[in-house]
Structure formats: structure tokens, C-alpha cells
Write an enzyme that holds these catalytic residues in place. Structure first.
Site, PDB file in Angstrom:
ATOM      1  N   GLY A  11       0.837  -1.208   0.000  1.00 24.10           N
ATOM      2  CA  GLY A  11       0.000   0.000   0.000  1.00 24.10           C
ATOM      3  C   GLY A  11       0.865   1.250   0.000  1.00 24.10           C
ATOM      4  O   GLY A  11       1.851   1.323   0.721  1.00 24.10           O
ATOM      5  N   ARG A  21      13.351  10.224  -3.342  1.00 20.74           N
ATOM      6  CA  ARG A  21      14.239  11.359  -3.655  1.00 20.74           C
ATOM      7  C   ARG A  21      15.556  11.255  -2.875  1.00 20.74           C
ATOM      8  O   ARG A  21      16.652  11.438  -3.432  1.00 20.74           O
ATOM      9  CB  ARG A  21      13.513  12.661  -3.314  1.00 20.74           C
ATOM     10  N   ARG A  72       0.780  -4.903  -5.061  1.00 23.44           N
ATOM     11  CA  ARG A  72       0.926  -6.086  -4.203  1.00 23.44           C
ATOM     12  C   ARG A  72       1.081  -7.247  -5.180  1.00 23.44           C
ATOM     13  O   ARG A  72       0.109  -7.648  -5.814  1.00 23.44           O
ATOM     14  CB  ARG A  72      -0.304  -6.282  -3.328  1.00 23.44           C
ATOM     15  N   GLY A 104       4.526  -7.215   3.736  1.00 24.31           N
ATOM     16  CA  GLY A 104       4.608  -8.058   2.546  1.00 24.31           C
ATOM     17  C   GLY A 104       5.896  -7.802   1.774  1.00 24.31           C
ATOM     18  O   GLY A 104       6.535  -8.735   1.262  1.00 24.31           O
ATOM     19  N   ILE A 128       1.014   3.316   6.170  1.00 20.50           N
ATOM     20  CA  ILE A 128       0.280   4.205   7.081  1.00 20.50           C
ATOM     21  C   ILE A 128      -0.044   3.513   8.400  1.00 20.50           C
ATOM     22  O   ILE A 128      -0.436   4.155   9.357  1.00 20.50           O
ATOM     23  CB  ILE A 128      -1.034   4.729   6.447  1.00 20.50           C
ATOM     24  N   ASP A 129       0.114   2.173   8.444  1.00 19.79           N
ATOM     25  CA  ASP A 129      -0.400   1.412   9.593  1.00 19.79           C
ATOM     26  C   ASP A 129       0.450   1.503  10.862  1.00 19.79           C
ATOM     27  O   ASP A 129      -0.030   1.186  11.952  1.00 19.79           O
ATOM     28  CB  ASP A 129      -0.547  -0.072   9.219  1.00 19.79           C
ATOM     29  N   GLN A 257      -7.353   8.185   3.656  1.00 17.93           N
ATOM     30  CA  GLN A 257      -6.247   8.177   4.635  1.00 17.93           C
ATOM     31  C   GLN A 257      -4.900   7.867   3.989  1.00 17.93           C
ATOM     32  O   GLN A 257      -3.853   8.081   4.578  1.00 17.93           O
ATOM     33  CB  GLN A 257      -6.512   7.127   5.723  1.00 17.93           C
TER      34      GLN A 257
HETATM   35  O1  F6P Z   1      -1.511  -1.376   4.720  1.00 15.20           O
HETATM   36  C1  F6P Z   1      -2.103  -0.182   4.362  1.00 15.20           C
HETATM   37  C2  F6P Z   1      -3.578  -0.332   4.177  1.00 15.20           C
HETATM   38  O2  F6P Z   1      -4.133   0.909   3.814  1.00 15.20           O
HETATM   39  C3  F6P Z   1      -4.342  -0.931   5.365  1.00 15.20           C
HETATM   40  O3  F6P Z   1      -4.596   0.008   6.366  1.00 15.20           O
HETATM   41  C4  F6P Z   1      -5.582  -1.453   4.687  1.00 15.20           C
HETATM   42  O4  F6P Z   1      -6.146  -2.511   5.439  1.00 15.20           O
HETATM   43  C5  F6P Z   1      -5.060  -1.941   3.365  1.00 15.20           C
HETATM   44  O5  F6P Z   1      -3.846  -1.246   3.122  1.00 15.20           O
HETATM   45  C6  F6P Z   1      -5.982  -1.723   2.192  1.00 15.20           C
HETATM   46  O6  F6P Z   1      -5.385  -2.275   1.074  1.00 15.20           O
HETATM   47  P1  F6P Z   1      -5.882  -2.058  -0.422  1.00 15.20           P
HETATM   48  O7  F6P Z   1      -5.606  -0.622  -0.795  1.00 15.20           O
HETATM   49  O8  F6P Z   1      -5.072  -3.012  -1.215  1.00 15.20           O
HETATM   50  O9  F6P Z   1      -7.338  -2.333  -0.418  1.00 15.20           O
END
Ligand code: F6P
Length: 324
Positions: A11, A21, A72, A104, A128-129, A257
Site C-alpha cells: 500500500g 528522492r 501487491r 509483505g 500508514i499502519d 487516509q
Molecule cells: O496497509 C495499508 C492499508 O491501507 C491498510 O490500512 C488497509 O487494510 C489496506 O492497506 C488496504 O489495502 P488495499 O488498498 O489493497 O485495499
């Protein structure tokens, strides 16, 4: 070390561009040729690899997303895909990589290095997590929580105007860091996170008492998407059954987000980590994620960064209970 490659994977997170950069410009300043790999591991497999110079990273600091794009990759999970990727790196004499990503990404990097030991990879935490062990903050977390905070501030206006109870769902996969921080910053009445058991009956009692006591039904409950109740829709449905006096609404903040201009903190964090990542490769390091702990650079082996989750400080949870 011959040539360096840089890629973003998993993500996207605001600040990834600042990190790219820093990697590119540090590599150039140290005399290395640097390549950008598009779409993460997918581009490595498909040979979508471009030479980068100082100009190719001009004016990108302030942009969300990632100029190298991300993915991914399922194909990289296969030995066949990884073999193709290795061939494409060797073609350009790339033997060192900076991987900007999360769980991942580092899992893939670890397997790749085991199969092809002549490739060295170091990582910077781009997610972001904030769910990686070995850094106080990940790149993008600060921007995401500020975006969520601003959105909840807006929701509070309408919640107050209509005397409504809102269940607001934030991202975080199976971690509750975004929920905790935005919940504290917005003065939420409750925060539901996967790290602690959620007691719906307790929440219902609190809300019920609050309304009887305050005569106000305006309240915010922040729900982490990974909470065991199942998310904001499910939590709201349970609350609705037990609290017929409340006018309840649900908002799922979702991918807003993930985007947007990175905050100053994320730009500075990303820049420092990008620079140190190239230095780490030049020092012969591999298989580690760089982070910042108490202002100092740290190096955490990939397996530890992925497996040992950050823990939510119980004092913070206590703080929410006392203040709400
Ligand atoms: O890992 C970042 C994240 O935004 C998680 O917070 C969320 O569960 C997931 O990716 C969503 O993934 P995707 O954009 O592949 O649906």
C-alpha cells in the site's frame, strides 16, 4: 556494490516520494548509478526499470502516492517470478536494493535474498499502519492520522448539530495505531482496537449513562478496521439494538487516509531514512529495516520487523478511559 535499485511496494503511503528522492540523490552523491523499479516487484518481473538522475526526483517531496507506483505482487510469491526479477536486475548489474514498504514487501525481500545471496536489500518502513517493529513511526502514519483527525473534526460538527452518535472506521489492517491516535486527538468517547478485547456491553453502558447524564447523544466512537467486532458497521448495528434513543450514523474513512500531501514529519522521516538506507548498503548491511527509535537510526532484521508487532502503550488506553 555496483548499482542500486529503489522501489515502493504494498500500500502506498504519503512520504514515499521523499524517500525515493533521498535514495536517488544520496546514491548519486556517493557515486552510484541508481535505477527506479516501477510497480514494486511487478516491475522487477516485467523489466520496468528506469535509470534515474537528480532531476527525475525534482519537485516530488510534496506529492502523496509514489512516482514509481506500487503493487501487491502475487507473481513475486512464486519462484518463477523471482527468477525473472533476478535476471532483470543482473542485466543492469543491480546488486543492491532499497525496498520502501511494509510487511509483505520485507517478507518478499527476505525470500529473494535467501534464493539470490548476491543481491542485498535494506528496507525503509513505508506504510500508514505503523505496524512494524523497530521504528517509532512508519513513513505515512503521521499524514494518515492527520487526515483522519481532520475528517473526524468535520464529522463532529454535524454530529453536534444533529445530536448524533457516529461510528467512524479508520484503516490499520490488524493494528489499532491509527485509531488510537486519531481517537485521542479528536476526543472520541471510545476507541475500539484489535490489540485489546472489545467489550460492547461496556461501551453501550457508557453511552447510555452518558446520554442520561448529559442529555446529549452526540458522540464519536473510532473503530479500527481490524477490531474483532468486525468494523464500524457491525459495532453500530449492535449499539443500535441496545440504544434505541440514539440516532446513529456510520462513516468509513477508507482510502482518503492513504493519499494527500505528506506532513512535515513524514517528509523529514522519509528523507532521513532514505539517506541512511543508501549509507547502510554502502556499509555492507543487508536484510534490515531502517527505523528511528528515540531520534536514533536503528537497524532491525526483516523477520523481527515483520513479526514483533509494535505494542500499544497501556497508559494510552487508560488515558482514553479517563478523558472520555
Ligand atoms: O496497509 C495499508 C492499508 O491501507 C491498510 O490500512 C488497509 O487494510 C489496506 O492497506 C488496504 O489495502 P488495499 O488498498 O489493497 O485495499
Amino acid at each position: 556494490m555496483k548499482n542500486i535499485g529503489v522501489f515502493t511496494s504494498g500500500g502506498d503511503s504519503p512520504g514515499m516520494n521523499a524517500c525515493i528522492r533521498a535514495v536517488v540523490r544520496t546514491s548519486i552523491s556517493m557515486g552510484f548509478q541508481v535505477f527506479g523499479i516501477r510497480d514494486g516487484y511487478e516491475g522487477m518481473i516485467d523489466d520496468d526499470i528506469i535509470a534515474m538522475d537528480s532531476k527525475s526526483v525534482s519537485n516530488i517531496m510534496q506529492l502523496g502516492g509514489t512516482i514509481l507506483r506500487t503493487a501487491r505482487s502475487e507473481r513475486f510469491m512464486t519462484a518463477e517470478g523471482r527468477k525473472l526479477a533476478y535476471g532483470n536486475l543482473k542485466k543492469r548489474e543491480i546488486d543492491a536494493l532499497v525496498a520502501i514498504g511494509g510487511n509483505g514487501t520485507f517478507t518478499g525481500a527476505k525470500i529473494f535474498m535467501q534464493e539470490f545471496p548476491d543481491i542485498r536489500i535494506v528496507g525503509t518502513p513505508g506504510t500508514i499502519d505503523n505496524d512494524l517493529y523497530g521504528t517509532d513511526f512508519t513513513i505515512g502514519f503521521d499524514t494518515a492520522v492527520n487526515t483522519a483527525m481532520n475528517a473526524i473534526d468535520n464529522i463532529k460538527d454535524t454530529a453536534n448539530a444533529h445530536n448524533r452518535l457516529f461510528f467512524v472506521e479508520v484503516m490499520g489492517r490488524d493494528a489499532g495505531f491509527i485509531a488510537m491516535r486519531t481517537g485521542i486527538a479528536t476526543g472520541a468517547e471510545a476507541i475500539l482496537v484489535p490489540e485489546t478485547p472489545t467489550d460492547m456491553q461496556k461501551l453501550i453502558d457508557i453511552l447510555d449513562k452518558r446520554r442520561k447524564h448529559n442529555k446529549s447523544s452526540s458522540a464519536i466512537v473510532v473503530v479500527a478496521e481490524g477490531d474483532e467486532v468486525g468494523g464500524a458497521i457491525e459495532a453500530a448495528a449492535e449499539a443500535k439494538k441496545a440504544l434505541p434513543g440514539y440516532d446513529i450514523r456510520v462513516t468509513i474513512l477508507g482510502h482518503i487516509q492513504r493519499g494527500g500531501r505528506p506532513t512535515c514529519s513524514d517528509r523529514v522521516l522519509a528523507t532521513r531514512l532514505g539517506l541512511e538506507a543508501v549509507r547502510a548498503l554502502a556499509d555492507g548491511k543487508k536484510g534490515v529495516m531502517l527505523g528511528i527509535i528515540h531520534k536514533d537510526i536503528s537497524y532491525t532484521p526483516f523477520e523481527k520487523a515483520i513479526k514483533y508487532n509494535q505494542r500499544i502503550n497501556p497508559l494510552i488506553l487508560e488515558m482514553v478511559d479517563i478523558l472520555s
